[in-house]
Scaffold this active site. Sequence first.
Site, short mmCIF file in Angstrom:
data_model
loop_
_atom_site.label_atom_id
_atom_site.label_comp_id
_atom_site.label_asym_id
_atom_site.label_seq_id
_atom_site.Cartn_x
_atom_site.Cartn_y
_atom_site.Cartn_z
N ASP A 8 0.86 -1.18 0.00
CA ASP A 8 0.00 0.00 0.00
C ASP A 8 0.89 1.23 0.00
O ASP A 8 1.77 1.37 0.85
CB ASP A 8 -0.91 0.02 1.23
N ASP A 129 -15.05 -2.97 -1.80
CA ASP A 129 -14.68 -2.73 -0.41
C ASP A 129 -15.96 -2.49 0.38
O ASP A 129 -16.77 -1.65 -0.02
CB ASP A 129 -13.76 -1.52 -0.31
#
Length: 243
Positions: A8, A129
């Site tokens: 990330d 998500d």
Amino acid sequence: MILFPAIDLKDGKCVRLQKGDMDAVTVFNDNPADQAKQFEDQGFEYLHVVDLNGAFAGESVNGDAVEAIIRSVEMPVQLGGGIRTIDHIQAWLDRGLARVILGTIAVRDPELVKEACKKFPGQIAVGIDARGGKVAVEGWAETSELDVIELAKKFEGAGVAAIIFTDIDRDGILTGINWDATLELAKAVSIPVVASGGLASMDDIEIMTKPEMQVLEGAISGRALYDGRIDVPLALQKIKDAS
């Protein structure tokens, strides 16, 4: 079954968040390309990358870091975060990405996703998500009223290569993947599903080896890898033996 290591990116660095909170950041490596090479040297075969700044900004922000990652490894790389146009998808695939993950735009403009699947067969994944079973967008900053399975079914037959399903409430806090919700999604659609959010320990790896889990394409691991909670050679061997 694939175990994807996760990188990330925030401000050019390799980080992990807690529950998608951009202020709850731990920096694990200042050099994402070096981190990618470490993962490849450990035996991983497919890398998952997210441009966190890009997810909020709606455009690529950590492009230099992503390009450095692509150059540093031979394994395929998939990228999500801020990719919202056909031209943007084209640009990233031209730079060597194996797969582009579309998240917010999949909610805002499903037809663009379908167009992308036709134009770039096998190279488009959808990132779903969820917070409390509802789809979140804009870098998880907003929660919609859209149900996870409802969204996924919009892409049946469109040629989506995979769905990356993340339970935000578990992401980065090492409580274990929400296997029940992930399996429910995988059984509801024909598109391969990748589990994400909360992979915590070798217990999750053991779950991945169960016969009923072979319906999944794989799972993503971030913090547990960085914290040394996963015995990587053992985990990769267990997954290989079960596949």
